[in-house]
Design a protein around this motif. Structure first.
Motif, short mmCIF file in Angstrom:
data_model
loop_
_atom_site.label_atom_id
_atom_site.label_comp_id
_atom_site.label_asym_id
_atom_site.label_seq_id
_atom_site.Cartn_x
_atom_site.Cartn_y
_atom_site.Cartn_z
N CYS A 181 0.70 -1.30 -0.08
CA CYS A 181 0.18 -0.08 0.01
C CYS A 181 0.89 1.34 0.13
O CYS A 181 1.87 1.48 0.75
CB CYS A 181 -0.74 0.09 1.28
SG CYS A 181 -2.21 1.40 1.34
N LEU A 183 0.66 5.29 0.28
CA LEU A 183 -0.06 6.42 0.66
C LEU A 183 0.78 7.77 0.08
O LEU A 183 1.84 8.04 0.49
CB LEU A 183 -0.36 6.67 2.01
CG LEU A 183 -1.45 7.60 2.43
CD1 LEU A 183 -2.22 7.17 3.78
CD2 LEU A 183 -0.81 8.88 2.30
N ILE A 211 -3.24 5.05 -2.35
CA ILE A 211 -4.21 6.21 -1.70
C ILE A 211 -3.34 7.34 -2.02
O ILE A 211 -2.33 7.68 -1.73
CB ILE A 211 -4.28 5.74 0.00
CG1 ILE A 211 -4.66 4.28 0.00
CG2 ILE A 211 -5.17 6.75 0.58
CD1 ILE A 211 -4.76 4.08 1.75
N ALA A 224 -5.41 6.45 -8.19
CA ALA A 224 -5.50 6.11 -6.90
C ALA A 224 -6.76 5.10 -6.66
O ALA A 224 -7.78 5.20 -7.49
CB ALA A 224 -5.78 7.09 -6.03
N ALA A 293 -10.14 4.18 3.90
CA ALA A 293 -8.37 4.15 3.69
C ALA A 293 -7.96 3.75 4.64
O ALA A 293 -6.71 3.18 4.82
CB ALA A 293 -8.18 5.78 3.45
N PHE A 297 -5.15 0.79 4.54
CA PHE A 297 -3.87 1.20 4.83
C PHE A 297 -3.14 -0.05 5.61
O PHE A 297 -2.18 -0.60 5.76
CB PHE A 297 -3.49 2.49 5.49
CG PHE A 297 -1.97 2.84 5.25
CD1 PHE A 297 -1.29 3.21 4.51
CD2 PHE A 297 -1.47 2.77 6.56
CE1 PHE A 297 0.02 3.67 4.51
CE2 PHE A 297 -0.16 3.16 6.75
CZ PHE A 297 0.61 3.54 5.64
N VAL A 305 4.55 5.66 3.12
CA VAL A 305 4.01 6.87 2.92
C VAL A 305 5.05 7.79 2.31
O VAL A 305 6.15 7.84 2.57
CB VAL A 305 3.47 7.77 4.38
CG1 VAL A 305 2.95 9.08 4.05
CG2 VAL A 305 2.26 6.96 4.80
N TYR A 324 1.57 11.50 10.08
CA TYR A 324 1.92 10.41 8.72
C TYR A 324 2.97 9.55 9.26
O TYR A 324 2.96 8.38 8.88
CB TYR A 324 2.65 11.36 7.63
CG TYR A 324 1.14 11.86 6.66
CD1 TYR A 324 0.18 11.19 6.26
CD2 TYR A 324 1.24 13.20 6.67
CE1 TYR A 324 -0.75 11.60 5.49
CE2 TYR A 324 -0.09 13.75 5.76
CZ TYR A 324 -0.77 12.78 5.12
OH TYR A 324 -2.16 13.26 4.49
#
Ligand code: SF4
Length: 820
Positions: A181, A183, A211, A224, A293, A297, A305, A324
């Motif tokens: 994943c 982000l 994301i 996305a 989301a 995640f 991220v 984050y």
């Protein structure tokens, strides 16, 4: 069907040089530069370079238009006053002129009256050479572009992970294919970092979820799985709500959290107070999307991220980036392949301008700064006030590169301050830009194909080498040559040679770039192994070295059998952090990733991360909202980076108009059609542009790109002022003084229509949307609550004056400022 890349240039050439693209962004793409009779005839992406795999962005592909741009500044020039015309002189004359003025400045006002400003287009030796010169000259005011660019996330990483200096990328792009994943927050990677987007798309093809969080539905968001278009500066509320779901549904990695995270229990009450429904009201992101989301995640690990300016250039930047980082940590995706907190840009290593500088007497005056932290780049935004008011002491000399003046928040105030109080402005430059037009001395600087050197703050924690491909064009020289030229004249030849010893054998007025670079890198253990010998793409494996690399042997090693780049591929593995004393995986006071941070509390900031409204939002500034009811968000197009890109035709053709993105609903209310000439005004000033009516932006927001310059060619019909003209310079991120480029209140109207009527119609239109449910006590920023730290400028709304050190400013800070 994809076109097959050609294996080599079809043009006639007699030499091909493997090098690295430098100073036009921070990706450090490998390049093959084809040369015939000493002229560049073609530029290809290097297919053997693991970072770009042969790809180049438009700036890289069109770079030969930069190299041979007839508009480039070709010769040194000087003038007595800013009202005179610049006239061509020899290098010796220009250096003599600048040195004489700097000596007078030092004698009349003290050495601290000189500000040296290094920018994002700086090469390594201008950065370190500028610091070194400043220390010897005796000024503390050596400034970087960080506070108007994207260093605030690096500052936050220092407190959360214990990074040394601004280390802020754990895993390189080439590792992202191992992620399940990704982000992406506040970075339009598909547009601005296209060579890096390929790694996101490769991961997506392998099944990774993507994301994207951004105030705009941009090109990246189009790819996305989950898209969250949020109100600028509200990421902390959004991420806290995601964490609320992850904790409530028990989706986090208990083992990692218990062993490696400090302060989770203390944070829980704040997390409990930010359920998705509440965050939805604050952020504009639907509640169900936030929940989806969060689940996505947490369920798809390793997760990572990444992001960029969107989380940097905003009031609550420190807390946003802390949130984050904690989101990634709660999934346990730290120190593992496919994971990490991987912020782009300015991921520079610890730098050292020379251990020998310790023998110098201490600098007498404190730096001009009002940020909370006492380290990292000095706050650029403070300098207009210091120049205007000549307080806390006179600043009367500026030496800089790039096009910094056009990029400073509240540009026209800085420019007026220059005209009023600056006796010597020196500009190392490529183009006759806005900053050039405010200089007494101009030095023409080489492009990266005309010199060799180091790319040192790449997106991948990377050190990469660029080779000289052709001789210098016209009378261009390197930034560091300007530094040693002035050092020889101001400190005397003997002292000049003592402090700047790496001279060319054929001409001791010029610097041996490789010798100087290696010398500086050896001053710091994190970079000691990064030498020309280990980095040169002509003689070593392509792609450079990821720091830290303390020895040349370390720099030649791959950390994993499949690692594509040499050096330290993944940071924060379960091992002591380099140089950590005592040996700790996370060199923070607690030895863990810190949610609760006593060090930030000690300097007057938040112990726990939380949402704060920015300085210029409908909630925090209802008075300004009456006059300027729309939120302005800004960003960067791929065709532009500092002064690069828009000065040559291919890049300019990509985004030829300085557009103002406006949603169709708001456009209709204001009678604006696609392509109409519109005006945009903030409490600071006004800019203009052509309307791009698009659903990319929220109806309550407009979007404008930055880095234009009123002197650049090719954009007809508008003033082409940079958007920084309308950006406030006073209310900044308190921790690092990062200027607010993401959420500024403005009014937009079509040229030739009644501005007051546009204001009335806009307010009428905004009644369609819910009010902002902000807890005024808790969530308004420190400035708005009137509890700004001692010594920081605050804004008295009654008198419309800035209050500085307890007194209303007498000059410069008076609102509204006019540029007459
Ligand atoms: S400007 Fe950046 S993305 Fe473009 S070619 Fe150069 S390094 Fe690569």
């Amino acid at each position: 069907m994809a076109l097959k890349p050609l294996p080599e240039s079809i043009r006639d050439y007699d030499k091909v040089v493997a090098t690295t693209c430098s100073n036009m962004c921070e990706a450090s793409c490998g390049m093959l530069v084809y040369v015939k009779n000493g002229r560049v005839v073609d530029i290809y992406g290097d297919p053997e370079n693991p970072i770009n795999k042969g790809a180049l962005c438009p700036k890289g592909s069109g770079a030969f238009q930069h190299i041979y741009n007839p508009l480039r500044v070709k010769y040194p020039m000087i003038r007595e006053t800013l009202d005179d015309e610049l006239k061509r002189v020899s290098w010796d004359n220009a250096l003599d002129f600048a040195a004489k003025r700097l000596i007078e400045l030092r004698d009349d006002y003290g050495p601290e009256a000189l500000m040296i400003h290094r920018t994002g287009r700086s090469d390594f030796l201008w950065k370190l050479g500028g610091s070194r010169f400043g220390r010897i000259f005796g000024t503390p005011n050596v400034v970087g572009q960080g506070p108007i660019c994207c260093e605030s996330p690096g500052v936050a990483a220092n407190y959360v992970h214990g990074a040394k200096d601004l280390g802020r990328l754990m895993n390189p792009n080439t590792d992202w294919i191992h992620s399940r994943c990704i982000l992406i927050a506040g970075a339009n990677i598909a547009n601005n970092h296209p060579v890096e987007m390929q790694w996101v798309l490769d991961a997506k093809e392998r099944g990774a979820k993507v994301i994207v969080i951004d105030p705009r539905f941009n090109t990246t968001m189009a790819k996305a799985d989950i898209a969250m278009r949020l109100r600028p500066n509200t990421d902390a509320a959004l991420v806290m709500a995601m964490i609320n779901v992850i904790l409530k549904e028990d989706l986090y990695n208990h083992e990692f959290a218990e062993k490696w995270i400090h302060g989770l229990d203390e944070w829980r009450p704040l997390i409990d107070a930010m359920p998705p429904a509440r965050a939805a009201d604050i952020t504009w992101v639907p509640e169900e999307t936030i929940i989806e989301a969060a689940r996505t995640f947490a369920a798809n690990t390793p997760a990572l991220v990444t992001g960029n300016l969107g989380t940097a250039q905003t009031y609550n930047s420190n807390n946003i980036n802390r949130c984050y980082m904690i989101l990634v940590a709660l999934t346990g995706s730290i120190g593992v392949r496919g994971g990490g907190w991987n912020w782009l840009h300015n991921c520079r290593p610890p730098l050292n301008a020379g251990k020998d500088l310790a023998q110098l007497p201490p600098i007498k005056k404190p730096v001009v700064s009002n940020k909370l932290i006492g380290w990292a780049d000095v706050s650029a935004a403070n300098f207009p006030n210091a120049i205007f008011t000549q307080k806390p002491y006179p600043i009367r000399g500026v030496w800089w590169n790039g096009n910094m003046l056009a990029q400073m928040p509240f540009t026209q105030k800085y420019a007026a301050a220059f005209k009023k109080n600056v006796d010597i402005a020196i500009h190392n430059t490529f183009h006759p830009n806005f900053t050039y037009h405010h200089a007494h001395v101009v030095f023409p600087i080489t492009s990266w194909v005309e010199r060799e050197g180091l790319c040192h703050h790449g997106d991948n924690r990377l050190m990469a080498w660029f080779n000289q491909c052709i001789e210098e064009n016209w009378e261009c020289r390197n930034d560091i040559d300007v530094i040693v030229g002035l050092a020889d004249r101001i400190f005397g030849k003997r002292e000049g040679l003592k402090w700047f010893p790496w001279r060319r054998k054929d001409n001791p007025d010029l610097v041996d770039m490789a010798a100087a670079t290696d010398w500086f890198n050896k001053q710091e253990s994190f970079t000691a192994g990064c030498t020309k010998k280990t980095l040169d793409p002509e003689t070593t494996p392509k792609g450079g070295v990821m720091w830290p690399a303390a020895t040349e042997e370390e720099a030649m090693k791959y950390e994993f059998p499949d690692a594509k780049i040499r050096g330290k591929y993944v940071m924060y593995q379960d091992e002591p952090y380099p140089e950590s004393d005592p040996p700790q995986r996370f060199p923070t006071p607690s030895g863990k990733i810190e949610i609760a941070c006593q060090s930030l509390k000690d300097i007057g900031w938040d112990y726990l991360p939380q949402h704060h409204e920015g300085g210029h939002t409908p909630v925090s500034d209802p008075e300004d909202f009456k006059e300027h009811p729309v939120i302005l968000c800004t960003g960067r197009p791929v065709s532009s980076f500092h002064e690069m890109g828009h000065w040559w035709p291919w890049c300019d053709e990509l985004e030829p108009d300085r557009y103002i993105q406006i949603h169709p609903q708001l456009a209709e209310v204001l009678g604006i059609e696609d392509g109409n000439y519109v005006k945009l005004e903030s409490m600071r000033s006004e800019i203009d542009g052509y309307a791009w009516v698009t659903e990319e932006t929220d109806p309550r927001q407009v979007w404008v790109y930055c880095s234009t310059d009123e002197y650049q060619p090719f954009v007809p019909g508008i003033t082409n002022r940079n958007v920084s003209w309308v950006i406030d310079d006073i209310i900044t991120d308190p921790v690092y003084n990062q200027a607010e480029f993401k959420a500024q209140l403005v009014l937009v109207w079509k040229k030739g229509t009644d501005k007051k009527e546009a204001l009335r119609k806009t307010h009428e239109f905004l009644k369609r949307f819910p009010e902002y449910p902000v807890d005024r006590e808790k969530e308004l920023g420190a400035y708005v609550n009137g509890v700004a730290m001692k010594g920081a400028p605050t804004w008295d709304k009654k008198t419309k004056k800035v209050v500085w050190n307890g007194k209303a400013a007498e000059d410069g800070n008076v609102l509204p400022f006019t540029d007459d």
